[in-house]
Write an enzyme that holds these catalytic residues in place. Structure first.
Site, mmCIF file in Angstrom:
data_model
loop_
_atom_site.group_PDB
_atom_site.id
_atom_site.type_symbol
_atom_site.label_atom_id
_atom_site.label_comp_id
_atom_site.label_asym_id
_atom_site.label_seq_id
_atom_site.Cartn_x
_atom_site.Cartn_y
_atom_site.Cartn_z
ATOM 1 N N ASP A 62 -10.962 4.060 -6.970
ATOM 2 C CA ASP A 62 -10.100 3.437 -7.979
ATOM 3 C C ASP A 62 -10.225 4.197 -9.292
ATOM 4 O O ASP A 62 -11.308 4.241 -9.876
ATOM 5 C CB ASP A 62 -10.540 1.971 -8.140
ATOM 6 C CG ASP A 62 -9.785 1.267 -9.258
ATOM 7 O OD1 ASP A 62 -8.709 1.771 -9.651
ATOM 8 O OD2 ASP A 62 -10.275 0.223 -9.728
ATOM 9 N N ASN B 254 -8.326 3.515 -12.081
ATOM 10 C CA ASN B 254 -7.871 2.811 -13.297
ATOM 11 C C ASN B 254 -8.477 1.425 -13.477
ATOM 12 O O ASN B 254 -8.022 0.637 -14.307
ATOM 13 C CB ASN B 254 -6.335 2.726 -13.325
ATOM 14 C CG ASN B 254 -5.794 1.905 -12.163
ATOM 15 O OD1 ASN B 254 -6.571 1.382 -11.358
ATOM 16 N ND2 ASN B 254 -4.487 1.779 -12.076
ATOM 17 N N ASP C 288 -8.491 -1.285 -11.701
ATOM 18 C CA ASP C 288 -7.848 -2.539 -11.276
ATOM 19 C C ASP C 288 -8.439 -3.089 -9.967
ATOM 20 O O ASP C 288 -7.940 -4.063 -9.418
ATOM 21 C CB ASP C 288 -6.320 -2.362 -11.158
ATOM 22 C CG ASP C 288 -5.930 -1.410 -10.026
ATOM 23 O OD1 ASP C 288 -6.842 -0.853 -9.362
ATOM 24 O OD2 ASP C 288 -4.721 -1.232 -9.787
ATOM 25 N N ASP D 207 -6.420 4.228 -5.563
ATOM 26 C CA ASP D 207 -5.079 4.705 -5.910
ATOM 27 C C ASP D 207 -4.989 6.211 -5.672
ATOM 28 O O ASP D 207 -5.984 6.869 -5.351
ATOM 29 C CB ASP D 207 -4.753 4.348 -7.370
ATOM 30 C CG ASP D 207 -5.898 4.665 -8.302
ATOM 31 O OD1 ASP D 207 -6.418 5.793 -8.215
ATOM 32 O OD2 ASP D 207 -6.303 3.783 -9.106
ATOM 33 N N ASP E 171 3.618 5.020 12.854
ATOM 34 C CA ASP E 171 3.136 3.663 13.104
ATOM 35 C C ASP E 171 3.922 3.013 14.253
ATOM 36 O O ASP E 171 5.149 3.127 14.311
ATOM 37 C CB ASP E 171 3.326 2.844 11.812
ATOM 38 C CG ASP E 171 2.662 1.496 11.870
ATOM 39 O OD1 ASP E 171 1.425 1.456 11.950
ATOM 40 O OD2 ASP E 171 3.382 0.466 11.826
ATOM 41 N N GLU F 117 1.125 6.701 17.031
ATOM 42 C CA GLU F 117 0.294 5.540 17.343
ATOM 43 C C GLU F 117 1.001 4.811 18.478
ATOM 44 O O GLU F 117 2.018 4.150 18.265
ATOM 45 C CB GLU F 117 0.161 4.608 16.134
ATOM 46 C CG GLU F 117 -0.830 3.494 16.410
ATOM 47 C CD GLU F 117 -0.507 2.146 15.782
ATOM 48 O OE1 GLU F 117 -1.417 1.324 15.677
ATOM 49 O OE2 GLU F 117 0.657 1.897 15.415
HETATM 50 C C1 NOJ Z 1 -0.359 -0.439 13.071
HETATM 51 C C2 NOJ Z 1 -1.078 -0.269 11.783
HETATM 52 O O1 NOJ Z 1 -2.135 0.640 11.972
HETATM 53 C C3 NOJ Z 1 -1.541 -1.634 11.375
HETATM 54 O O2 NOJ Z 1 -2.438 -1.599 10.301
HETATM 55 C C4 NOJ Z 1 -0.332 -2.473 11.075
HETATM 56 O O3 NOJ Z 1 -0.723 -3.795 10.802
HETATM 57 C C5 NOJ Z 1 0.640 -2.493 12.248
HETATM 58 N N1 NOJ Z 1 0.812 -1.207 12.832
HETATM 59 C C6 NOJ Z 1 1.986 -2.969 11.810
HETATM 60 O O4 NOJ Z 1 2.598 -1.986 11.011
#
Ligand code: NOJ
Length: 535
Positions: free
Chosen positions: A22, A24, A26, A30, A201, A275
């Site tokens: 971090d 800043n 908060d 970041d 993802d 993934e």
């Molecule tokens: C896989 C991601 O790695 C995970 O963190 C996320 O919750 C789900 N896909 C939905 O996007």
């Protein structure tokens, strides 16, 4: 000899921006914080970083609920900060992978807001999966969200929209042209700013089939998809063989188009890693056919017990299956979605397994903090923010434990991570894990990782072949030892809780734990340890 593309044997360091550093005060990490620590990352010896999402997001799912994929959320900085990060990583000769989230947007994305306003049958709704309610008012089908509860939410005019994850993450309709075009724009947006590739993802989830049909066992399927849910192998396999929203043929068409886009960047060698939790394991290789993506995550080691026969089987299988499409495997022991490996299998075990895996052919992923040996953070329920915790009414504890911020320096929590209050508490007992302390300690896991990654480049990468060594212990088979040779290095792991003497000529390059007693070719491996021997 032509050298391999950079990503084939890359070590890739996953940064969860909110938990890294971090700048800043908060309480949340970041982008400038990451940039300021890139020398640390480079000194670890990695080839690339993968940044979990930092885009505009209401942060209902740790940023995987994207409201604008082409902008930076103010909590993380701005576009100029992203540019500085990318540029500085390049100055340090590290590649940068961004996360792309194509299965869903946030409900705060302007498209979803427009869809709500535009009403049933509109082109705005056609970008998502909106359907009328059944005559009795129930949702269009009985699917269960991966975070628990129904995967449909009703809007004011009575229609429902589909969300495989949280209700704030409406699924996109990939049969819609606008969706295709918009993602191509997003990919180009980041590629034009210099990123070297993407982690995709839920890559297996974009195409849905039989959307208006009920599943015969939605609860069973939902349990089968949960890694932590005990279920007999056959029942789980049967359920996972046909998931109407995962691994449908149509996803491959999307990645063929994306591959053309990536290849249009020529010698920048853009790469993408999927993934894709798919079943049976052979299906994962479809994502890395020569005209599709470059890598697919192998999740076997996220759940594998520290047990020789099991590890041998999943490692060997991954190497062999990938070879059928001329790809190399990927290895990951931890990520932001699963328990940290040190908590799951133990400290010594996780050091040994890391060393074993770093010597294997293919790409190794390290989840930030793994190089410090971090366990899962111990959290109270009031700290938890994961939507799977919230949506399951607390029965699923969720993934926050793996996301506790990194301890950097000093004697008291939050150990230099922030000058404010960290978004998840860092236990005082984590003092022993700080980068500052581990830097000074030659036997720390941090220094072990640094040495391993240096020696990996020096000794191992010339060939992508390994040969398993059957009997490194006095010529006798021992099922608590695993060993292979790669190039001129023999890698031996002792999985038992006793020390074991192995008879392998050569010099010990590296040991995961403690000094190794050597008598000629005989080496005494401590319990739960791994060594690299140069022949
Ligand atoms: C896989 C991601 O790695 C995970 O963190 C996320 O919750 C789900 N896909 C939905 O996007």
């Amino acid at each position: 000899m032509k050298s391999l593309p950079w990503w084939k044997e890359a070590v890739i360091y996953q940064i969860y921006p909110r938990s890294f550093f971090d700048s800043n005060g908060d309480g949340e990490g970041d982008l400038p914080g990451i940039t300021s620590k890139l020398e640390y990352v480079q000194q670890l010896g990695v080839d690339a970083i993968w940044l979990s999402p930092f885009y505009t997001s209401p942060n209902k799912d740790g940023g995987y609920d994207v409201a604008d994929p082409r902008d930076v959320d103010p909590r993380f900085g701005n576009l100029a900060d992203a540019q500085s990060l990318i540029d500085h990583a390049h100055e340090l000769h590290m590649k940068v992978l961004a996360d792309v989230v194509p299965n869903h947007f946030s409900d705060q994305h302007e498209w979803f807001q427009a869809a709500l306003g535009a009403g049933p049958g509109s082109p705005e709704r056609a970008r998502f999966h909106f359907y009328d309610a059944n005559p009795d008012g129930t949702p269009p089908n009985n699917w269960i969200s991966l975070f628990g509860g129904p995967s449909w939410t009703q809007v004011a005019d009575g229609q429902y929209y589909l969300h495989l994850f949280d209700s704030s993450q409406p699924d996109l309709n990939w049969d819609n042209d606008d969706v295709n075009k918009d993602f191509e724009e997003t990919l180009r947006f980041w590629l034009d700013r210099g990123v070297d590739g993407f982690r995709i993802d839920v890559a297996h989830g974009l195409v849905k089939e039989d959307i208006l049909k009920n599943h015969h066992d939605p609860q069973g399927l939902s349990n089968a998809l949960r890694l932590d849910y005990p279920m007999d192998h056959e029942t789980r396999n049967a359920l996972l063989l046909s998931v109407p929203y995962f691994d449908r043929q149509g996803v491959h068409e999307i990645y063929r188009r994306w591959r053309k886009l990536f290849d249009s960047y020529g010698d920048r060698e853009i790469m993408a890693v999927a993934e894709a939790w798919v079943h049976p394991p052979i299906n994962a290789t479809k994502y890395v056919r020569p005209d599709e993506l470059h890598q697919v995550f192998n999740f076997d080691l996220l759940t594998a017990p520290f047990e020789a026969a099991h590890l041998y089987e999943v490692i060997n299988r991954s190497i062999e299956l990938n070879a059928t499409v001329n790809a190399l495997p990927t290895w990951a022991l931890s990520n932001h979605d699963s328990p940290r490996v040190a908590s799951r299998i133990g400290d010594e075990e996780s050091r040994a397994l890391a060393l074993f895996v770093f010597a294997l052919p293919g790409s190794s992923y390290i989840f930030a903090g793994q190089e410090l040996g971090l366990p899962d953070g111990e959290l109270s329920d009031s700290d938890r923010q994961d939507p799977s915790f919230i949506r399951s009414g607390g029965t699923v504890k969720g993934r926050d434990g793996a996301r506790v911020p990194l301890p950097w320096s000093g004697d008291s929590t939050p150990f230099g991570f922030t000058s404010g209050k960290p978004w998840l508490p860092i236990a005082q007992s984590w003092q022993r894990f700080t980068v500052e302390n581990q830097d000074k300690d030659p036997s720390s896991i941090l220094n072990l990782f640094r040495q391993a990654l240096t020696l990996r480049r020096q000794y191992l990468l010339a060939s992508q072949k390994i040969s398993w060594v059957q009997s490194p212990i006095h010529g006798n088979h021992d099922d608590s030892l695993l060993a292979f040779m790669r190039e001129s290095v023999t890698v031996v792991m002792n999985l038992s809780s006793h020390s074991k003497e192995v008879d392998v000529p050569g010099e010990v390059l590296l040991s995961s734990f403690g000094d190794i007693q050597v008598h000629g070719s005989k080496k005494l491996l401590p319990a739960r340890s791994c060594i690299w021997i140069s022949n």
